[in-house]
Design a protein around this motif. Structure first.
Motif, PDB file in Angstrom:
ATOM      1  N   ARG A 129     -17.100 -16.452  38.820  1.00 33.55           N
ATOM      2  CA  ARG A 129     -17.390 -15.176  39.169  1.00 33.55           C
ATOM      3  C   ARG A 129     -16.181 -14.278  39.040  1.00 33.55           C
ATOM      4  O   ARG A 129     -14.879 -14.909  39.965  1.00 33.55           O
ATOM      5  CB  ARG A 129     -17.922 -14.587  40.275  1.00 33.55           C
ATOM      6  CG  ARG A 129     -19.659 -15.520  40.836  1.00 33.55           C
ATOM      7  CD  ARG A 129     -20.521 -14.750  41.503  1.00 33.55           C
ATOM      8  NE  ARG A 129     -20.668 -13.666  41.228  1.00 33.55           N
ATOM      9  CZ  ARG A 129     -21.463 -13.347  42.824  1.00 33.55           C
ATOM     10  NH1 ARG A 129     -21.035 -13.601  43.524  1.00 33.55           N
ATOM     11  NH2 ARG A 129     -21.958 -12.065  42.904  1.00 33.55           N
ATOM     12  N   VAL A 160     -17.669 -10.244  36.082  1.00 37.00           N
ATOM     13  CA  VAL A 160     -17.513 -11.124  35.243  1.00 37.00           C
ATOM     14  C   VAL A 160     -18.093 -12.491  35.623  1.00 37.00           C
ATOM     15  O   VAL A 160     -17.782 -13.196  36.851  1.00 37.00           O
ATOM     16  CB  VAL A 160     -16.630 -11.118  34.192  1.00 37.00           C
ATOM     17  CG1 VAL A 160     -17.213 -12.151  33.338  1.00 37.00           C
ATOM     18  CG2 VAL A 160     -16.384  -9.916  33.582  1.00 37.00           C
ATOM     19  N   HIS A 210     -20.690  -4.405  27.618  1.00 35.94           N
ATOM     20  CA  HIS A 210     -21.828  -5.865  27.764  1.00 35.94           C
ATOM     21  C   HIS A 210     -23.007  -5.829  27.040  1.00 35.94           C
ATOM     22  O   HIS A 210     -23.710  -6.815  26.569  1.00 35.94           O
ATOM     23  CB  HIS A 210     -21.222  -6.481  29.163  1.00 35.94           C
ATOM     24  CG  HIS A 210     -21.859  -8.156  28.710  1.00 35.94           C
ATOM     25  ND1 HIS A 210     -21.453  -8.934  27.507  1.00 35.94           N
ATOM     26  CD2 HIS A 210     -22.479  -8.748  29.091  1.00 35.94           C
ATOM     27  CE1 HIS A 210     -22.397 -10.349  27.817  1.00 35.94           C
ATOM     28  NE2 HIS A 210     -23.723 -10.359  28.498  1.00 35.94           N
ATOM     29  N   HIS A 264     -13.762  -6.364  30.145  1.00 35.07           N
ATOM     30  CA  HIS A 264     -13.185  -7.300  30.540  1.00 35.07           C
ATOM     31  C   HIS A 264     -13.692  -8.990  31.111  1.00 35.07           C
ATOM     32  O   HIS A 264     -13.602  -9.742  31.453  1.00 35.07           O
ATOM     33  CB  HIS A 264     -14.646  -7.024  31.888  1.00 35.07           C
ATOM     34  CG  HIS A 264     -14.589  -5.205  31.916  1.00 35.07           C
ATOM     35  ND1 HIS A 264     -15.505  -4.544  31.259  1.00 35.07           N
ATOM     36  CD2 HIS A 264     -13.809  -4.535  32.577  1.00 35.07           C
ATOM     37  CE1 HIS A 264     -15.375  -3.899  31.309  1.00 35.07           C
ATOM     38  NE2 HIS A 264     -14.050  -3.440  32.402  1.00 35.07           N
ATOM     39  N   LEU A 265     -14.295  -9.202  29.831  1.00 33.23           N
ATOM     40  CA  LEU A 265     -14.714 -10.965  29.579  1.00 33.23           C
ATOM     41  C   LEU A 265     -13.363 -11.278  28.544  1.00 33.23           C
ATOM     42  O   LEU A 265     -13.353 -12.131  28.697  1.00 33.23           O
ATOM     43  CB  LEU A 265     -16.016 -11.252  28.447  1.00 33.23           C
ATOM     44  CG  LEU A 265     -17.269 -10.885  29.052  1.00 33.23           C
ATOM     45  CD1 LEU A 265     -18.320 -10.704  27.810  1.00 33.23           C
ATOM     46  CD2 LEU A 265     -17.627 -11.757  30.042  1.00 33.23           C
ATOM     47  N   ARG A 286     -15.325  -3.915  37.390  1.00 35.27           N
ATOM     48  CA  ARG A 286     -16.532  -5.202  37.053  1.00 35.27           C
ATOM     49  C   ARG A 286     -16.460  -6.131  37.527  1.00 35.27           C
ATOM     50  O   ARG A 286     -15.282  -6.623  38.010  1.00 35.27           O
ATOM     51  CB  ARG A 286     -16.330  -5.135  35.377  1.00 35.27           C
ATOM     52  CG  ARG A 286     -15.639  -3.445  34.570  1.00 35.27           C
ATOM     53  CD  ARG A 286     -17.671  -2.911  34.401  1.00 35.27           C
ATOM     54  NE  ARG A 286     -17.164  -1.506  34.729  1.00 35.27           N
ATOM     55  CZ  ARG A 286     -17.843  -0.309  33.702  1.00 35.27           C
ATOM     56  NH1 ARG A 286     -19.443  -0.278  34.219  1.00 35.27           N
ATOM     57  NH2 ARG A 286     -17.556   0.720  33.139  1.00 35.27           N
ATOM     58  N   CYS A 306     -21.532  -9.809  31.937  1.00 33.94           N
ATOM     59  CA  CYS A 306     -20.722  -8.258  32.445  1.00 33.94           C
ATOM     60  C   CYS A 306     -21.495  -7.215  33.169  1.00 33.94           C
ATOM     61  O   CYS A 306     -22.628  -7.041  32.211  1.00 33.94           O
ATOM     62  CB  CYS A 306     -19.759  -8.287  31.589  1.00 33.94           C
ATOM     63  SG  CYS A 306     -18.467  -6.540  32.208  1.00 33.94           S
ATOM     64  N   ASN A 307     -21.596  -6.812  33.804  1.00 36.50           N
ATOM     65  CA  ASN A 307     -22.078  -5.757  34.297  1.00 36.50           C
ATOM     66  C   ASN A 307     -21.755  -4.705  33.910  1.00 36.50           C
ATOM     67  O   ASN A 307     -22.200  -3.423  34.331  1.00 36.50           O
ATOM     68  CB  ASN A 307     -22.236  -5.568  35.436  1.00 36.50           C
ATOM     69  CG  ASN A 307     -21.165  -4.949  36.512  1.00 36.50           C
ATOM     70  OD1 ASN A 307     -19.762  -4.729  36.502  1.00 36.50           O
ATOM     71  ND2 ASN A 307     -21.212  -5.257  38.185  1.00 36.50           N
ATOM     72  N   CYS A 308     -21.112  -4.921  33.229  1.00 40.28           N
ATOM     73  CA  CYS A 308     -20.224  -3.091  31.908  1.00 40.28           C
ATOM     74  C   CYS A 308     -21.567  -2.286  31.031  1.00 40.28           C
ATOM     75  O   CYS A 308     -22.322  -3.341  30.184  1.00 40.28           O
ATOM     76  CB  CYS A 308     -19.366  -3.052  31.690  1.00 40.28           C
ATOM     77  SG  CYS A 308     -19.014  -4.562  29.714  1.00 40.28           S
TER      78      CYS A 308
END
Length: 786
Positions: A712, A724, A738, A746-747, A722, A733-735
């Motif tokens: 994580r 990941v 994604h 972010h990834l 964010r 990812c919690n965006c």
């Protein structure tokens, strides 16, 4: 002393009165929460000075607030003329409402007082009579853009008038005692608020949960009869969030610096009159304008600092949160912070541990500007005197090392200062180039930048001149570039001719690649404005705001005026020291100078083509230029050949004015310069043949990745923090990006953090810091540079 509270004073004000703020004879740094009566105390201090025959200066950081204050104080001080002195007044078409000489209460922006201290001899009739210098929002001393200038202004004013007291006001100072000691004064503070402030943190797991949580918060306040003020990090988010709230049935509006003055006033009126339940705003409402609400929500705890997104300072959060709670209406004020569930640092804000205000004078260009201002004003004429002056600066008081002699040497070498030997002393003088910097309140770096480009061997095109100004350090509004804009920008640039961009392998402007892209976009917007002459139309085509175009025009006018002054110096023959210039008739203006003057008229009037030359005549703006062109007088030469009878046939033009215009058009000083022969700007659209989206890859390079347990990662540096995760060999990812099935930035940042071979090879291939070798202006590569 009677310490019983007066009926009209709150406890904080009473405490300040009891401590003799108004009549102690000392400078005072006053720290009180927003809405607790700092302005009233300043007003009463001013009233006391006026009763004894003195004047007072009140510094407001915002022009709008200065106007608002001057209107209200005109009735407060009916026997003492109140003057307002900002950049909106004192220019053609908008005279000062009250002159410097007549004003007893002088409400100014810091920039206007700065100009007065630099030209103090012209203002000596009133400077010695000032008893109070009130500095509202004293924490701006630590502002990266305005702090050093404010520090220099206060310092010069105190030396010009050592009997003047400074009253510094702020709600957020982490070192008010140190600031008071620097001012040789005292400090007083109060935590009292008429409406107590309660803090709350709303946690979310995914950023797409935020709008729903916001609706819940503001609906609760609305149902209880209150209003909410929501702070966000960008203008676009401000507008989109207000619209989303309206779609949910709430009365919501938005407020930011991109709106026109009239639009902002209308929005503010609607909130004051409770016609608006929720106002979504950017930091424009952080200080100055009084718009209290029962609830203040900080929807974003990150802000853009010019390079990336960073956590908001405690000072900033309290400046915004301090607006919570309406006196007489709300039992408490709510400060609500939105933060991700895994981020615990939001809890620190409620503790109110304000950051210290640190001087920005150690920044070399800020120091250079202040040295030049001191020498030009005559307040320091030797290096020893400069060292004594800056030994009393806030920077020196805070233990910063100021290398005055080295900076003086650099400015001598740069031609901003010169030395004159007098008996046992070496006197410093501002050179003509240095005087231009002081007169236009520009950093020396800006003037040197403009001179270097104007002195080039090749004549500059209109686009080159715009680019020279847009790339200068003092261009106050530079429009940022997005990846999606590159292809359109490349196409627009092919319509321009330029010598500065003719050789893509050499950066003639000597600025960073991202800054160059922003300058290019800024120039395209200004060029489009001269062609269309319609702010609304230009704003719509370029995805910006009409008010931004107004700001650009104002900034470009200042820089083009300075460019014209520099060009005059370049055109003047340089003679050996001591040789007098020969007596001769006035020299005609050079073609280069005429181009600058004509371009300035194009920018000011929003007009291009032959008709633009008509605006060189005093009294002819865009409207008259178009009217003359439609009447068969297309340019300056045609106007010079016209008869009075021909002109007076146009409606609204008198014979007197027609005669004057024909005479001026025939002047040798007003000639249309020949066009500059220059190549078209060579560009090509970006190459997007990459294994990942180039926009997201570039953004990923600026993000910060930290481990957050096994497989994580917490990713910061974007508009939102964010999370990941890697599960079963698959990243998530919690965006929102994604969630749409894309490989988000972010990834990509996490893959780079984990040394993904494919991405690392790709990033290495961009040769950061190297100019391209091909004969094109590669906008994509410029955008990708770090």
């Amino acid at each position: 002393m009677n310490t019983a509270p007066a009926p009209h004073l709150n406890p904080a004000q009473q405490r300040m009165i009891d401590h003799g703020v108004l009549d102690s004879g000392f400078s005072t740094v006053l720290q009180m929460p927003t809405g607790s009566g700092k302005t009233w105390l300043a007003r009463e201090a001013i009233r006391s000075s006026l009763s004894r025959g003195f004047r007072a200066v009140y510094l407001s950081p915002l022009r709008a607030l200065a106007d608002e204050l001057s209107t209200s104080w005109t009735s407060v001080f009916p026997d003492s003329p109140v003057g307002v002195f900002t950049g909106d007044y004192g220019k053609p078409g908008k005279a000062l409402p009250v002159s410097y000489f007549d004003a007893r209460v002088m409400i100014m922006t810091p920039e206007r007082l700065d100009a007065c201290t630099r030209a103090w001899r012209s203002h000596w009739a009133w400077i010695p009579e000032v008893d109070w210098l009130v500095v509202d929002e004293l924490h701006l001393l630590g502002d990266g853009q305005r702090g050093a200038r404010l520090e220099g202004t206060i310092s010069r004013f105190r030396r010009l008038n050592p009997f003047c007291r400074v009253l510094g006001l702020s709600a957020t100072l982490g070192n008010r005692g140190q600031l008071a000691d620097w001012l040789d004064g005292v400090e007083l503070g109060s935590d009292w608020r008429q409406v107590p402030l309660e803090w709350k943190v709303v946690r979310y797991r995914k950023p797409d949960e935020k709008p729903g949580l916001l609706a819940t918060e503001v609906t609760r306040i609305r149902d209880a009869g209150g209003q909410s003020l929501v702070f966000v990090q960008s203008r676009r988010r401000c507008e989109h969030l207000a619209k989303w709230l309206r779609d949910q049935g709430l009365q919501a509006d938005h407020h930011h610096a991109g709106l026109t003055h009239d639009s902002r006033r209308k929005v503010e009126w609607g909130f004051r009159e409770s016609a608006t339940q929720v106002l979504v705003a950017t930091g424009t409402l952080e200080m100055g304008i009084n718009l209290p609400a029962r609830q203040v929500i900080l929807y974003d705890l990150q802000g853009f600092d010019g390079q990336g997104f960073t956590p908001l300072a405690v000072n900033t959060v309290w400046q915004r949160a301090g607006r919570a709670g309406r006196p007489g209406l709300d039992p408490v004020g709510e400060a609500v912070l939105f933060a991700p569930s895994w981020e615990k640092s939001a809890d620190r804000y409620a503790l109110g541990r304000f950051e210290p205000i640190i001087s920005g004078l150690t920044e070399p260009q800020a120091m250079a500007e202040q040295i030049l201002a001191e020498v030009h004003s005559g307040l320091a004429r030797t290096t020893d005197q400069l060292e004594r002056v800056f030994h009393s600066s806030l920077a020196a008081f805070q233990g910063k090392t100021l290398k005055i002699r080295r900076m003086v040497t650099e400015m001598l070498d740069a031609g901003m200062l010169r030395e004159e030997e007098r008996e046992t002393r070496v006197i410093l003088h501002a050179t003509p180039l240095g005087r231009i910097a002081c007169r236009h309140q520009l950093r020396p770096a800006t003037v040197l930048h403009l001179r270097r480009l104007l002195e080039g061997k090749a004549a500059l095109t209109d686009f080159d001149l715009l680019l020279a100004c847009a790339s200068a350090p003092d261009c106050e509004l530079v429009l940022p570039m997005d990846f999606e804009d590159l292809e359109n920008l490349a196409e627009e640039l092919t319509r321009q001719t330029s010598r500065l961009l003719a050789d893509p392998g050499h950066n003639h402007l000597s600025i960073g690649d991202k800054r160059l892209l922003a300058a290019l976009k800024t120039c395209i917007v200004l060029w489009r404005w001269t062609v269309l002459g319609d702010e609304e139309m230009v704003a719509e085509e370029d995805g910006i705001y009409p008010f931004e175009i107004s700001r650009l025009i104002e900034s470009m006018d200042r820089l083009l005026l300075a460019s014209a002054s520099i060009q005059k110096l370049i055109d003047t023959p340089r003679l050996p020291e001591g040789v007098e210039p020969p007596v001769m008739d006035k020299q005609p203006k050079s073609a280069s100078l005429l181009r600058i003057e004509l371009l300035r008229q194009k920018v000011l009037n929003g007009i291009d083509g032959p008709a633009a030359s008509l605006t060189l005549i005093d009294g002819i703006g865009s409207a008259w230029a178009r009217k003359l062109s439609a009447g068969g007088i297309p340019d300056l030469a045609a106007l010079a050949r016209s008869s009075v009878e021909t002109l007076t046939a146009l409606p609204g033009l008198s014979a007197k004015r027609a005669t004057k215009w024909i005479s001026e058009a025939s002047s040798a000083d007003l000639q249309v310069p020949p066009p500059v022969d220059a190549p078209r700007v060579p560009t090509f659209p970006p190459d997007e043949d990459m294994p990942v989206d180039p926009y997201r890859l570039r953004r990923a390079l600026d993000l910060k990745v930290a481990g957050y347990g096994r497989n994580r990662w917490s990713v910061a540096g974007g508009s939102e923090p964010r999370l990941v995760q890697l599960e079963g060999g698959v990243f998530s990812c919690n965006c929102p990006d994604h969630a749409k099935g894309r490989d988000c930035k972010h990834l990509i940042a996490v893959r780079l953090h984990r040394k993904d071979p494919e991405l690392c090879r790709l990033v290495a291939s961009f040769r950061f810091g190297q100019m391209p070798s091909h004969p094109y202006l590669d906008l994509f590569l410029l955008w990708f540079q770090r």
